[in-house]
Write a protein that holds these residues in place. Structure first.
Motif, PDB file in Angstrom:
ATOM      1  N   GLU A  38      51.910  47.065  25.958  1.00 24.05           N
ATOM      2  CA  GLU A  38      52.332  48.298  26.618  1.00 24.05           C
ATOM      3  C   GLU A  38      53.761  48.106  27.118  1.00 24.05           C
ATOM      4  N   LEU A  39      54.631  49.036  26.778  1.00 25.90           N
ATOM      5  CA  LEU A  39      56.011  49.040  27.252  1.00 25.90           C
ATOM      6  C   LEU A  39      56.067  49.849  28.538  1.00 25.90           C
ATOM      7  N   VAL A  40      56.575  49.232  29.607  1.00 23.12           N
ATOM      8  CA  VAL A  40      56.645  49.869  30.919  1.00 23.12           C
ATOM      9  C   VAL A  40      58.103  49.888  31.368  1.00 23.12           C
ATOM     10  N   ASP A  41      58.614  51.075  31.652  1.00 27.30           N
ATOM     11  CA  ASP A  41      60.007  51.246  32.064  1.00 27.30           C
ATOM     12  C   ASP A  41      60.048  51.497  33.574  1.00 27.30           C
ATOM     13  N   LEU A  42      60.700  50.613  34.302  1.00 31.77           N
ATOM     14  CA  LEU A  42      60.776  50.781  35.757  1.00 31.77           C
ATOM     15  C   LEU A  42      61.480  52.071  36.159  1.00 31.77           C
ATOM     16  N   ALA A  43      62.301  52.626  35.288  1.00 30.58           N
ATOM     17  CA  ALA A  43      62.956  53.899  35.601  1.00 30.58           C
ATOM     18  C   ALA A  43      61.932  55.027  35.707  1.00 30.58           C
ATOM     19  N   THR A  44      60.864  54.958  34.921  1.00 26.90           N
ATOM     20  CA  THR A  44      59.833  56.002  35.011  1.00 26.90           C
ATOM     21  C   THR A  44      58.787  55.667  36.069  1.00 26.90           C
TER      22      THR A  44
END
Length: 187
Positions: A38-44
């Motif tokens: 799973e790719l998790v973007d701290l911006a979102t």
């Protein structure tokens, strides 16, 4: 059940290259085959700066954003942090994301993909590894550095060289070994 790997994009800066590097890291992890990725973007994820009234070790979160972040991290067996180097250090958003939780990180391995110019982000990766160890994680020494990273980005896609590809494969193999070995400690 396969091991769950969270690829964490650690920069939230406008104009960042982190999503491009993160997409490459997630694609490589999926191709490796040892993980559910799973790719998790701290911006979102959009975490404010340490806004919980209770210490994270208590795991008594009041805010929905912290509860959601806790669930993402708790669900993981391993992490691959994607970080640039900002003034010889990882981004504040990444440090904040790590420090706002405590128990969720414990006994899980982490590798780092770092990017920058001459150093390839290795100084940020080294600082990050110390913080990870203090959170009772197993930070792997196998960092995947991307020096002079802009030259590898073509039309919004990272095109790694052989050393980057080999380094990523080695880091993912080590992550899988450690994730499996540490699983009983998290039980």
């Amino acid at each position: 059940m396969s091991l769950k790997l969270k690829v964490i994009i650690g920069s939230t800066r406008p104009g960042r290259a982190a999503p491009v590097v993160g997409a490459w890291a997630a694609k490589a992890a999926k191709a490796h085959g040892g993980f559910e990725v799973e790719l998790v973007d701290l911006a979102t994820v959009d975490l404010p700066l340490l806004d919980e009234p209770n210490h994270p070790a208590m795991k008594q979160y009041e805010h929905e954003h912290t509860k959601a972040w806790s669930a993402i991290v708790d669900d993981a067996d391993a992490f691959l942090f994607v970080t640039p180097e900002y003034d010889y250090f990882p981004p504040a958003a990444l440090v904040n994301a790590l420090q706002c939780l405590s128990q969720e990180w414990r006994y899980k391995p982490a590798a780092t993909v770092s990017y920058g110019f001459v150093s390839g982000g290795l100084r940020a990766a080294q600082e990050l590894r110390m913080l990870l160890a203090n959170l009772l994680m197993m930070p792997l020494p196998q960092v995947v550095p991307l020096p002079f990273f802009p030259q590898f980005i073509k039309d919004g896609v990272l095109e790694p060289n052989e050393q980057m590809t080999d380094g990523m494969s080695m880091a993912l193999t080590e992550l899988a070994k450690w994730a499996e070995a540490l699983k009983p400690m998290r039980g």
